[in-house]
Design an enzyme around this catalytic site. Structure first.
Site, PDB file in Angstrom:
ATOM      1  N   GLN A  62       0.852  -1.189   0.000  1.00  0.00           N
ATOM      2  CA  GLN A  62       0.000   0.000   0.000  1.00  0.00           C
ATOM      3  C   GLN A  62       0.882   1.231   0.000  1.00  0.00           C
ATOM      4  O   GLN A  62       1.691   1.407   0.906  1.00  0.00           O
ATOM      5  CB  GLN A  62      -0.895   0.040   1.239  1.00  0.00           C
ATOM      6  CG  GLN A  62      -1.965  -1.007   1.237  1.00  0.00           C
ATOM      7  CD  GLN A  62      -2.817  -0.935   2.486  1.00  0.00           C
ATOM      8  OE1 GLN A  62      -2.447  -0.323   3.477  1.00  0.00           O
ATOM      9  NE2 GLN A  62      -3.958  -1.583   2.452  1.00  0.00           N
ATOM     10  N   GLY A  63       0.726   2.060  -1.001  1.00  0.00           N
ATOM     11  CA  GLY A  63       1.457   3.306  -1.081  1.00  0.00           C
ATOM     12  C   GLY A  63       0.599   4.441  -0.560  1.00  0.00           C
ATOM     13  O   GLY A  63      -0.033   5.161  -1.330  1.00  0.00           O
ATOM     14  N   SER A  94       1.453   6.317   2.968  1.00  0.00           N
ATOM     15  CA  SER A  94       2.214   7.288   3.765  1.00  0.00           C
ATOM     16  C   SER A  94       3.274   8.004   2.934  1.00  0.00           C
ATOM     17  O   SER A  94       3.893   7.406   2.059  1.00  0.00           O
ATOM     18  CB  SER A  94       2.898   6.600   4.941  1.00  0.00           C
ATOM     19  OG  SER A  94       1.947   6.037   5.806  1.00  0.00           O
ATOM     20  N   SER A 123       5.178  -1.226   3.547  1.00  0.00           N
ATOM     21  CA  SER A 123       5.498  -2.590   3.981  1.00  0.00           C
ATOM     22  C   SER A 123       5.740  -3.508   2.797  1.00  0.00           C
ATOM     23  O   SER A 123       4.911  -3.599   1.893  1.00  0.00           O
ATOM     24  CB  SER A 123       4.358  -3.159   4.838  1.00  0.00           C
ATOM     25  OG  SER A 123       4.164  -2.379   5.978  1.00  0.00           O
ATOM     26  N   GLU A 161      -7.048  -4.353   6.440  1.00  0.00           N
ATOM     27  CA  GLU A 161      -5.607  -4.366   6.206  1.00  0.00           C
ATOM     28  C   GLU A 161      -4.903  -5.460   7.003  1.00  0.00           C
ATOM     29  O   GLU A 161      -4.116  -6.229   6.469  1.00  0.00           O
ATOM     30  CB  GLU A 161      -5.024  -3.001   6.554  1.00  0.00           C
ATOM     31  CG  GLU A 161      -3.538  -2.914   6.344  1.00  0.00           C
ATOM     32  CD  GLU A 161      -3.000  -1.534   6.693  1.00  0.00           C
ATOM     33  OE1 GLU A 161      -1.958  -1.181   6.143  1.00  0.00           O
ATOM     34  OE2 GLU A 161      -3.612  -0.829   7.509  1.00  0.00           O
TER      35      GLU A 161
END
Length: 171
Positions: free
Chosen positions: A20-21, A23, A55, A138
């Site tokens: 997941q992009g 932050s 991550s 998530e």
């Protein structure tokens, strides 16, 4: 729906790792302050910017990426979600070593990365809604994904073992 029908089974089988992009540097968890930008160019998006604390990005084949497509004043309404192939030209992944010596997170840089418009998740400008739909799942999907990935790795190791190397045990 077409992207989900094609891609989700790959994730659930453990064939692929996704990241997941969300932050970014200097924004923390404030998604309304996103600066990573996507500009529409015909039937593609052109993405430029940076994500951090992503991550397992160094292992991922795909990224659910939140990008700014509206103005900063649009806040949440100016965010779009894209499904990006991590081997696209212009993507650089730099793992971040944690205090215990593991590289679980990465910085990800996007330099004029081309993403087809049909990889837009939801409507343009609805990325906030997409993110809010994903976040409650998530942790549970990460656990499922980890198990599926490890099972697949075990299958590959067993298939690669020379005949008789596993002894008499049935596998």
């Amino acid at each position: 729906p077409a992207v989900a029908a094609e891609m989700v089974p790959r994730l659930l089988r453990g064939d692929e790792t996704w990241c997941q992009g969300f932050s970014e540097p200097d924004t923390g968890s404030n998604l309304a302050a996103l600066a990573c930008r996507a500009v529409r160019d015909g039937d593609t998006w052109r993405v430029t910017g940076q994500k951090v604390w992503t991550s397992l990005a160094q292992h991922a084949q795909r990224c659910v990426l939140l990008v700014r497509t509206g103005t900063v004043e649009d806040a949440h309404r100016g965010i779009t979600a894209l499904f990006v192939d991590m081997d696209s030209p212009g993507i650089v992944v730099r793992p971040i070593e944690t205090i215990h010596g593991r590289e679980e997170f990465s910085e990800v840089f996007f330099d004029d990365v081309v993403v087809p418009v049909d990889r837009t998740l939801g409507a343009e400008g609805s990325g906030w809604t997409v993110a809010m739909e994903l976040l409650p799942f998530e942790r549970s999907t990460a656990l499922w994904h980890r198990g599926a990935h490890l099972h697949q790795r075990l299958d590959h190791l067993l298939a690669a073992a020379p005949a008789g190397a596993l002894g008499e045990a049935e596998v």
